[in-house]
Motif scaffolding. Structure first.
Motif, PDB file in Angstrom:
ATOM      1  N   SER A   2       0.834  -1.195   0.000  1.00 18.23           N
ATOM      2  CA  SER A   2       0.000   0.000   0.000  1.00 18.23           C
ATOM      3  C   SER A   2       0.871   1.248   0.000  1.00 18.23           C
ATOM      4  O   SER A   2       2.014   1.235   0.453  1.00 18.23           O
ATOM      5  CB  SER A   2      -0.914   0.014   1.232  1.00 18.23           C
ATOM      6  N   ASN A   3       0.303   2.331  -0.520  1.00 15.59           N
ATOM      7  CA  ASN A   3       0.973   3.622  -0.486  1.00 15.59           C
ATOM      8  C   ASN A   3       0.246   4.495   0.527  1.00 15.59           C
ATOM      9  O   ASN A   3      -0.921   4.823   0.346  1.00 15.59           O
ATOM     10  CB  ASN A   3       0.948   4.267  -1.875  1.00 15.59           C
ATOM     11  N   ALA A  72     -12.573   2.700  -4.314  1.00 18.24           N
ATOM     12  CA  ALA A  72     -11.828   3.805  -4.929  1.00 18.24           C
ATOM     13  C   ALA A  72     -11.029   4.588  -3.891  1.00 18.24           C
ATOM     14  O   ALA A  72     -10.009   5.197  -4.211  1.00 18.24           O
ATOM     15  CB  ALA A  72     -12.799   4.739  -5.638  1.00 18.24           C
ATOM     16  N   LEU A  73     -11.514   4.600  -2.653  1.00 15.86           N
ATOM     17  CA  LEU A  73     -10.845   5.321  -1.571  1.00 15.86           C
ATOM     18  C   LEU A  73     -10.302   4.294  -0.585  1.00 15.86           C
ATOM     19  O   LEU A  73     -11.064   3.547   0.016  1.00 15.86           O
ATOM     20  CB  LEU A  73     -11.847   6.252  -0.874  1.00 15.86           C
ATOM     21  N   PRO A  74      -8.995   4.200  -0.412  1.00 19.29           N
ATOM     22  CA  PRO A  74      -8.420   3.203   0.492  1.00 19.29           C
ATOM     23  C   PRO A  74      -8.894   3.394   1.934  1.00 19.29           C
ATOM     24  O   PRO A  74      -9.092   4.523   2.392  1.00 19.29           O
ATOM     25  CB  PRO A  74      -6.914   3.431   0.369  1.00 19.29           C
ATOM     26  N   VAL A  75      -9.042   2.271   2.632  1.00 16.69           N
ATOM     27  CA  VAL A  75      -9.524   2.287   4.010  1.00 16.69           C
ATOM     28  C   VAL A  75      -8.533   1.551   4.909  1.00 16.69           C
ATOM     29  O   VAL A  75      -8.168   0.399   4.652  1.00 16.69           O
ATOM     30  CB  VAL A  75     -10.907   1.620   4.135  1.00 16.69           C
ATOM     31  N   ILE A  76      -8.102   2.228   5.955  1.00 14.74           N
ATOM     32  CA  ILE A  76      -7.326   1.626   7.039  1.00 14.74           C
ATOM     33  C   ILE A  76      -8.273   1.432   8.213  1.00 14.74           C
ATOM     34  O   ILE A  76      -9.170   2.256   8.438  1.00 14.74           O
ATOM     35  CB  ILE A  76      -6.161   2.546   7.455  1.00 14.74           C
ATOM     36  N   VAL A  77      -8.080   0.377   8.985  1.00 13.31           N
ATOM     37  CA  VAL A  77      -8.902   0.187  10.174  1.00 13.31           C
ATOM     38  C   VAL A  77      -8.023   0.193  11.414  1.00 13.31           C
ATOM     39  O   VAL A  77      -6.910  -0.341  11.412  1.00 13.31           O
ATOM     40  CB  VAL A  77      -9.730  -1.123  10.101  1.00 13.31           C
ATOM     41  N   GLY A  78      -8.503   0.838  12.466  1.00  6.10           N
ATOM     42  CA  GLY A  78      -7.787   0.880  13.724  1.00  6.10           C
ATOM     43  C   GLY A  78      -7.957  -0.412  14.506  1.00  6.10           C
ATOM     44  O   GLY A  78      -9.060  -0.965  14.585  1.00  6.10           O
ATOM     45  N   SER A 128      -1.210 -10.824  10.106  1.00  4.04           N
ATOM     46  CA  SER A 128      -1.924  -9.979   9.147  1.00  4.04           C
ATOM     47  C   SER A 128      -1.515 -10.261   7.706  1.00  4.04           C
ATOM     48  O   SER A 128      -0.335 -10.465   7.409  1.00  4.04           O
ATOM     49  CB  SER A 128      -1.675  -8.501   9.455  1.00  4.04           C
ATOM     50  N   GLU A 129      -2.491 -10.238   6.826  1.00  2.00           N
ATOM     51  CA  GLU A 129      -2.218 -10.267   5.388  1.00  2.00           C
ATOM     52  C   GLU A 129      -2.236  -8.858   4.806  1.00  2.00           C
ATOM     53  O   GLU A 129      -2.003  -8.670   3.619  1.00  2.00           O
ATOM     54  CB  GLU A 129      -3.244 -11.153   4.678  1.00  2.00           C
ATOM     55  N   HIS A 130      -2.541  -7.867   5.649  1.00  2.00           N
ATOM     56  CA  HIS A 130      -2.555  -6.462   5.247  1.00  2.00           C
ATOM     57  C   HIS A 130      -1.321  -5.753   5.784  1.00  2.00           C
ATOM     58  O   HIS A 130      -0.765  -6.151   6.814  1.00  2.00           O
ATOM     59  CB  HIS A 130      -3.806  -5.759   5.781  1.00  2.00           C
ATOM     60  N   PRO A 131      -0.907  -4.665   5.145  1.00  2.46           N
ATOM     61  CA  PRO A 131       0.179  -3.853   5.701  1.00  2.46           C
ATOM     62  C   PRO A 131      -0.209  -3.294   7.070  1.00  2.46           C
ATOM     63  O   PRO A 131      -1.396  -3.057   7.351  1.00  2.46           O
ATOM     64  CB  PRO A 131       0.345  -2.729   4.681  1.00  2.46           C
ATOM     65  N   ALA A 155      11.993  -3.695   9.947  1.00  3.28           N
ATOM     66  CA  ALA A 155      12.511  -4.806   9.156  1.00  3.28           C
ATOM     67  C   ALA A 155      11.426  -5.807   8.790  1.00  3.28           C
ATOM     68  O   ALA A 155      11.626  -6.631   7.889  1.00  3.28           O
ATOM     69  CB  ALA A 155      13.637  -5.518   9.919  1.00  3.28           C
ATOM     70  N   HIS A 156      10.281  -5.745   9.471  1.00  5.05           N
ATOM     71  CA  HIS A 156       9.202  -6.694   9.172  1.00  5.05           C
ATOM     72  C   HIS A 156       8.564  -6.322   7.832  1.00  5.05           C
ATOM     73  O   HIS A 156       8.210  -5.158   7.617  1.00  5.05           O
ATOM     74  CB  HIS A 156       8.146  -6.672  10.276  1.00  5.05           C
ATOM     75  N   PRO A 157       8.371  -7.259   6.925  1.00  2.00           N
ATOM     76  CA  PRO A 157       7.879  -6.919   5.586  1.00  2.00           C
ATOM     77  C   PRO A 157       6.472  -6.335   5.561  1.00  2.00           C
ATOM     78  O   PRO A 157       6.120  -5.629   4.613  1.00  2.00           O
ATOM     79  CB  PRO A 157       7.933  -8.256   4.835  1.00  2.00           C
ATOM     80  N   ARG A 158       5.657  -6.589   6.584  1.00  2.80           N
ATOM     81  CA  ARG A 158       4.294  -6.044   6.567  1.00  2.80           C
ATOM     82  C   ARG A 158       4.158  -4.758   7.375  1.00  2.80           C
ATOM     83  O   ARG A 158       3.109  -4.124   7.348  1.00  2.80           O
ATOM     84  CB  ARG A 158       3.284  -7.100   7.029  1.00  2.80           C
ATOM     85  N   ILE A 159       5.181  -4.379   8.099  1.00  2.00           N
ATOM     86  CA  ILE A 159       5.145  -3.105   8.827  1.00  2.00           C
ATOM     87  C   ILE A 159       5.728  -2.044   7.908  1.00  2.00           C
ATOM     88  O   ILE A 159       6.924  -2.020   7.638  1.00  2.00           O
ATOM     89  CB  ILE A 159       5.913  -3.200  10.151  1.00  2.00           C
ATOM     90  N   GLN A 160       4.857  -1.176   7.395  1.00  2.00           N
ATOM     91  CA  GLN A 160       5.245  -0.305   6.285  1.00  2.00           C
ATOM     92  C   GLN A 160       5.156   1.189   6.573  1.00  2.00           C
ATOM     93  O   GLN A 160       5.644   1.997   5.786  1.00  2.00           O
ATOM     94  CB  GLN A 160       4.397  -0.644   5.051  1.00  2.00           C
TER      95      GLN A 160
END
Length: 287
Positions: A2-3, A72-78, A128-131, A155-160
């Protein structure tokens, strides 16, 4: 991957007069922010009062957010808490949803060691399979994620990325120079210096109001138009100060209510913004 660049809005959870979640108002908000050009939205972050919502309400708020965003609009969840097992189970359930990422804070109240914090984030990122976006907010959790811990977690690949609310210029700059995490300002008054130093943007509650101006600020700074960006930021500072002068999200909800977008209701133990602040915001928004 994700960006997490740009201006993200940590959505309030609107309530109707009977105290229920106002899903229609939530949809309207998301539509307004999509039109304003924000990079994405955060559901069930601190500003969304998740601690006052039961599990079914949280699921419904997230479902409405994802549906209104429409892909169309990315969603992050807390995702927050201090029960590691239940948090891991929630992360596993969230894997099935089309999310841009998870915003995860350090465990609150229990004040674990830095080793415990590192293990906690690693366990959740592994599940997690998500960033994952780290959320460093010691004023609410009671514990800071120290720089060495942050650099190890990077260093963790999913922590971005990180929502940076630690209030340390040195930490912010060190993370930006390290380059592995996208650094998002979490203190709204730090948007200007974070982006100018090379940060990715902000998760900004203040951007509920005049979101197009926050988007313009981010774009101007990244395009190198410093004079334009400075002018935009200076004009936004009075709003930011007003919206952060009392406990979040009461001021933001008061401002949205003054604009006629939602009611200003919150759930106990949160209370509405003071009459003085509501009058101040009314005058500010009328200008």
């Amino acid at each position: 991957m994700s960006n997490f660049s740009g201006i993200w809005i940590p959505l309030v959870t609107p309530f109707s007069a009977d105290g229920a979640v106002d899903h229609a108002a939530l949809r309207r908000l998301i539509g307004l922010y999509a039109e304003a050009g924000v990079a994405g939205v955060v559901a069930l972050g601190t500003t969304g009062e998740p601690s006052s919502l039961d599990a079914a309400e949280q699921e419904a708020v997230l479902a409405t957010t994802l549906d209104a965003a429409g892909g169309a609009l990315p969603v992050i969840v807390g995702v927050s808490g201090n029960n590691a097992r239940s948090m891991r189970e929630r992360v596993l359930r969230l894997n099935a949803l089309p999310l841009a990422g998870l915003l995860i804070s350090a465990p609150y109240y229990v004040r674990p060691s830095q080793a415990g914090i590192a293990d906690h984030f690693t366990m959740l990122a592994d599940a997690s399979e998500h960033p994952v976006v780290l959320y460093d907010i010691p004023a609410r959790t009671g514990i800071r994620i120290e720089l060495d811990t942050l650099l190890a977690l990077a260093a963790h690949p999913r922590i971005q990325a990180i929502k940076d609310c630690a209030g340390s210029l040195d930490t912010t700059l060190s993370l930006i120079l390290d380059g592995r995490l996208q650094v998002l300002a979490g203190d709204d008054v730090r948007i200007f210096d974070t982006v100018c130093m090379g940060g990715s943007g902000a998760i900004a509650a203040s951007a509920h109001i005049w979101p197009e101006r926050f988007v313009a600020l981010d774009r101007a700074l990244k395009a190198g138009r410093l004079d334009e960006g400075r002018a935009l930021f200076h004009a936004l500072v009075p709003l930011i100060r007003a919206l952060t002068s009392e406990s979040n999200p009461a001021p933001v909800k008061a401002a949205l209510a003054a604009q006629g977008v939602i009611s200003g209701d919150l759930r106990a133990p949160m209370t509405q913004a003071s009459e003085t602040l509501r009058a101040r915001l009314q005058n500010m928004l009328a200008m």
